[in-house]
Design an enzyme around this catalytic site. Structure first.
Site, short mmCIF file in Angstrom:
data_model
loop_
_atom_site.label_atom_id
_atom_site.label_comp_id
_atom_site.label_asym_id
_atom_site.label_seq_id
_atom_site.Cartn_x
_atom_site.Cartn_y
_atom_site.Cartn_z
CE LYS A 96 -2.81 2.84 2.97
NZ LYS A 96 -3.47 3.05 4.16
N GLY A 157 -7.64 8.88 10.51
CA GLY A 157 -8.08 9.11 11.67
C GLY A 157 -9.10 10.05 12.34
CB ALA A 183 -7.68 7.23 5.32
N GLY A 184 -10.42 7.78 7.01
CA GLY A 184 -11.39 8.58 7.61
C GLY A 184 -12.77 7.99 7.91
CG ASN A 205 -5.97 1.56 12.27
OD1 ASN A 205 -4.70 1.16 12.14
ND2 ASN A 205 -6.36 1.05 13.49
CB THR A 206 -9.08 5.59 13.82
OG1 THR A 206 -7.75 5.67 12.92
CG2 THR A 206 -8.86 6.10 15.16
C1 DXP Z 1 -3.79 1.93 8.89
C2 DXP Z 1 -3.67 2.64 7.67
O1 DXP Z 1 -3.52 2.19 6.62
C3 DXP Z 1 -4.04 4.11 7.55
O2 DXP Z 1 -3.00 4.99 7.42
C4 DXP Z 1 -5.65 4.19 7.00
O3 DXP Z 1 -5.58 4.90 6.17
C5 DXP Z 1 -6.61 4.08 7.91
O4 DXP Z 1 -7.08 5.26 8.50
P1 DXP Z 1 -8.31 5.35 9.33
O5 DXP Z 1 -7.44 5.05 10.70
O6 DXP Z 1 -8.67 6.72 9.16
O7 DXP Z 1 -9.16 4.22 9.25
#
Ligand code: DXP
Length: 255
Positions: A96, A157, A183-184, A205-206
């Site tokens: 990635k 995040g 992301a986001g 992730n977050t």
């Molecule tokens: C873990 C990873 O690859 C992050 O850089 C991804 O973009 C996830 O972002 P979030 O934490 O906002 O879900």
């Protein structure tokens, strides 16, 4: 089923591995999510430092595809160096690409992302670039030959969810490679929305690691993803500006 390059996955959810309250909670959240692809920042993992704790050691690695990411890279050259490090450790030849251009928003640098993707394709990697939701950039990346595009929903995040659904739907419409919204994502509703727009998968992730109960949230995003995909396949009703009675009115007594 999600197909990236020549690999197929039952789950369309890709999960990040950072910021969990404990390895135990993380392991159970990963199990409950039923993800098959785990992404991790090569620079933040102790892959070459055996004395240091490493989440990957907690897992049965036969069950997962590892997707190293180049988080921390600010230039294409740095991203390529990190990718080669991951490959040398024998982890995976999928990468990635994450080249951050602004430290406050963590938004990707489009020029360096394009450059890194080109260099990594030449090196024979399976390349999945994290991009902004720029429609033209996504096309340029696809034209290079990347194996998936990963437009952000909003800053990493932030949990703000999908800020520009129109751009995402343009990217999805034009793309011949999988589109993974990355992301986001803040909550299950964002996951369902991305899938209803027609995304092939979601990377988050977050939303899970930062939830009060990451294990329950991992289940919730799994169900949201399935619901969103089913909704997309079912084809939503046409939206109208004015009310239309839900029951037929013809043939009613007294009409
Ligand atoms: C873990 C990873 O690859 C992050 O850089 C991804 O973009 C996830 O972002 P979030 O934490 O906002 O879900």
């Amino acid at each position: 089923m999600l197909t990236i390059a020549n690999r197929t996955f039952q789950s369309r959810l890709l999960l990040g591995t950072g910021k969990y309250p404990s390895f135990e909670i993380q392991k159970e959240a990963v199990t409950q999510s039923e993800t098959e692809i785990l992404t991790f920042a090569v620079r933040r993992m102790n892959i070459f430092e055996e004395s240091q704790p490493n989440f990957l050691e907690q897992l049965d690695l036969n069950k997962y595809t590892l997707l190293p990411n180049t988080a921390g890279a600010k230039t294409a050259e740095e991203a390529v160096r990190i990718a080669k490090l991951a490959k040398a450790s024998g982890l995976c030849d999928m990468i990635k690409v994450e080249v951050i251009g602004d430290q406050r928003t963590l938004l990707p640098d489009p020029v360096e992302t394009l450059k890194a993707s080109e260099m990594l394709l030449e090196e024979g990697f399976i390349v999945l670039p994290y991009t902004s939701d720029d429609v033209v950039l996504a096309k340029r990346l696809e034209d290079l030959g990347v194996h998936a595009v990963m437009p952000g929903a909003s800053p990493i995040g932030s949990g703000k969810g999908i800020i520009n659904p129109l751009n995402l739907s343009f990217i999805i419409e034009q793309s011949k490679v999988p589109v993974i919204v990355d992301a986001g994502i803040g909550s299950p509703k964002d996951v369902a929305y991305a899938m209803e727009l027609g995304a092939d998968g979601v990377l988050l992730n977050t939303a899970v690691s930062g939830a009060k109960d990451p294990i329950k949230m991992a289940q919730a995003v799994k169900y949201a993803l399935e619901a969103g995909r089913l909704g997309y396949e079912a084809g939503r009703m046409e939206e109208k500006d004015y009310a239309v009675a839900s029951s037929p009115t013809t043939g009613m007594v007294g009409s």
